[in-house]
Write a protein that holds these residues in place. Structure first.
Motif, short mmCIF file in Angstrom:
data_model
loop_
_atom_site.label_atom_id
_atom_site.label_comp_id
_atom_site.label_asym_id
_atom_site.label_seq_id
_atom_site.Cartn_x
_atom_site.Cartn_y
_atom_site.Cartn_z
N LEU A 1 40.27 27.34 103.67
CA LEU A 1 39.39 27.74 102.56
C LEU A 1 38.28 28.66 103.08
CD1 LEU A 1 38.76 24.65 100.23
CD2 LEU A 1 39.57 26.91 99.55
N MET A 2 37.65 28.24 104.18
CA MET A 2 36.54 29.01 104.74
C MET A 2 37.03 30.38 105.21
SD MET A 2 33.28 28.94 105.17
CE MET A 2 32.75 27.23 105.11
N GLY A 3 38.25 30.43 105.73
CA GLY A 3 38.77 31.69 106.24
C GLY A 3 39.22 32.64 105.15
N LYS B 1 35.83 34.11 104.01
CA LYS B 1 36.03 35.13 105.03
C LYS B 1 35.04 34.98 106.19
CE LYS B 1 38.04 38.59 101.93
NZ LYS B 1 38.23 37.65 100.79
N LEU B 2 34.82 33.72 106.58
CA LEU B 2 33.91 33.41 107.67
C LEU B 2 34.67 32.68 108.78
CD1 LEU B 2 30.80 32.13 105.66
CD2 LEU B 2 30.92 34.23 107.02
N PRO B 3 34.34 32.94 110.05
CA PRO B 3 35.04 32.31 111.18
C PRO B 3 34.45 30.94 111.51
CG PRO B 3 33.45 33.87 112.01
CD PRO B 3 33.35 33.94 110.51
N ARG C 1 27.15 36.03 102.78
CA ARG C 1 28.32 35.18 102.64
C ARG C 1 27.95 33.70 102.52
NH1 ARG C 1 31.82 37.89 100.63
NH2 ARG C 1 33.36 36.26 101.15
N TYR C 2 26.65 33.40 102.52
CA TYR C 2 26.23 32.00 102.50
C TYR C 2 26.70 31.28 101.23
CZ TYR C 2 23.37 27.90 101.72
OH TYR C 2 22.96 26.62 101.42
N GLY D 1 37.60 35.71 108.81
CA GLY D 1 38.21 34.45 108.43
C GLY D 1 39.49 34.14 109.18
N LEU D 2 40.06 35.12 109.87
CA LEU D 2 41.29 34.87 110.62
C LEU D 2 41.09 33.77 111.66
CD1 LEU D 2 44.20 35.55 111.37
CD2 LEU D 2 43.33 37.38 112.86
#
Length: 420
Positions: A58-60, A64-66, A265-266, A305-306
């Motif tokens: 979901l986060m990725g 789009k966050l690592p 992106r928070y 996010g990858l």
């Protein structure tokens, strides 16, 4: 252009692998804590793996966050030792509390309520909760290592230092601390492996690998139950879990998106985290939060996010290792609880001890959580004391309506307990 693209892919995959290796210990540690709530270790591992997998993906994909998402340390202790054990709830009833508390988190993440609640609660109380949780984890870790035991003439006393089990626990703790302070990659994972090897070498464990079948997985799944939703005690259990879940996520996530230089992106990151927490209850575990170890992912140059998707896939593959990681003993896990607890206690540096109207409520939370063996009760003492002290010292502008409401709910909980 192609070479640059390949380098970026390699960098993100590497960051995801590092994130996985630094957080995979949670599969064992979380399931060990859930076992104290009555869940078999193997099912705790599966629930932890599924919740972590969904959270990372979901986060990725969405945020789009690592960032790695796993069941939170401290949150799992609140679930087991306060919600299930203190309120004498079944495991399913405890999961019902998780679902409702996470639903409140979802509401705050998708509305301006989250920002308002964060501003309404003084930082002193937030830090007190983190410090108290840290002390509580240290206490649990020392108990699991048998470094402290019930005393004959006192509440607790020092364990038997001649016991091989205690000696192995001390050696494992020393190794864990050294690996951590030297910032060795995957230090917690290495600590568990070394502790397990020492335990088997000295013949302190005879546990065999477990076998898992598809039928046993479906039979072991526990659904959330809401039998007590109309009772005050149910909401008294929901309140501290929701507060801890919201505050920890806000604090960790805000710091990490700032490190990534992606503050925009928070909000979507908070939404992703809240949905992951909600599904945790249905998977059968305590709520997930962004991992503190995400700093390792960021340091490894993970920027997309990858990295978190890679970590999520690796978490899912961990199911294949359950028969073997179930053999990890308690004294190989205890050093991690102790080290994480010490790290959480570092928040004490933010407290102005010269202002007792701030420090005293924080100290109440900090000490009452481990001394009452209840995170909820420890929080209650601090949240009740803070507005009262501020009001009677002529500083009522330091309080907020929501703080008075929360204090009133905790008072009501104590009244209900006293009359039961």
């Amino acid at each position: 252009m192609m070479n640059r693209l390949n380098k970026n892919w390699i960098r993100e995959i590497s960051a995801g692998l590092i994130g996985y290796l630094t957080t995979v210990y949670i599969v064992v540690v979380n399931s060990a804590i859930l076992a104290d709530a009555g869940l078999d270790m193997e099912f705790g591992m599966i629930a932890t793996i599924l919740a972590s997998t969904l959270g990372c993906i979901l986060m990725g994909i969405w945020a789009k966050l690592p960032l790695i998402i796993v069941p939170g340390m401290g949150v799992n202790a609140l679930f087991t030792y306060s919600i299930v054990q203190q309120y004498d709830y079944s495991y399913g009833e405890g999961l019902g509390v998780v679902v409702i508390a996470s639903l409140i988190f979802v509401i705050t993440a998708f509305t301006p309520m989250g920002s308002y609640l964060s501003r309404a609660i003084p930082n002193t109380l937030k830090h007190g909760i983190t410090i108290g949780l840290g002390l509580f984890l240290i206490l649990i870790g020392l108990e699991n290592a048998q470094l402290i035991v019930s005393g004959n003439h006192s509440i607790i006393s020092l364990g038997d230092l001649s016991s091989p089990y205690v000696i192995v626990s001390l050696v494992t703790l020393l190794i864990g601390v050294l690996l951590f302070v030297k910032n060795v990659p995957a230090n917690f994972l290495i600590t568990m492996i070394v502790g397990t090897m020492l335990t088997f070498v000295f013949g302190l464990s005879e546990q065999e690998p477990i076998t898992i079948s598809l039928s046993s997985l479906t039979d072991g799944w526990i659904a959330p139950e809401f039998h007590h939703i109309g009772q005050i005690t149910f909401w008294a259990a929901v309140l501290p879990l929701a507060l801890v879940l919201i505050f920890e996520t806000i604090g960790i996530l805000q710091g990490q998106v700032d490190m990534l230089e992606k503050p925009e992106r928070y909000k979507v990151g908070s939404k992703s985290s809240s949905i992951a927490a909600l599904f945790s209850g249905f998977f059968g575990t305590s709520p997930t939060i962004p991992a503190a170890e995400n700093v390792a992912v960021i340091a490894a140059k993970g920027r997309t996010g990858l990295a978190s998707v890679v970590a999520g896939v690796l978490f899912l593959s961990t199911i294949l290792l359950i028969p073997y990681i179930s053999m990890i003993p308690a004294n190989a896990i205890s050093p991690i609880l102790i080290i994480v607890g010490v790290l959480m206690m570092q928040n004490i540096k933010h407290i102005n001890v010269n202002d007792l109207t701030e420090a005293f409520p924080m100290f109440l939370i900090m000490f009452m959580i481990p001394f009452t063996y209840s995170i909820a009760d420890g929080m209650a003492f601090g949240f009740i004391a803070y507005p009262l002290i501020k009001y009677f010292t002529g500083n009522k502008e330091a309080t907020t309506p929501i703080l008075w409401v929360i204090a009133g709910l905790f008072v009501l909980e104590f009244i209900v307990k006293a009359t039961m």
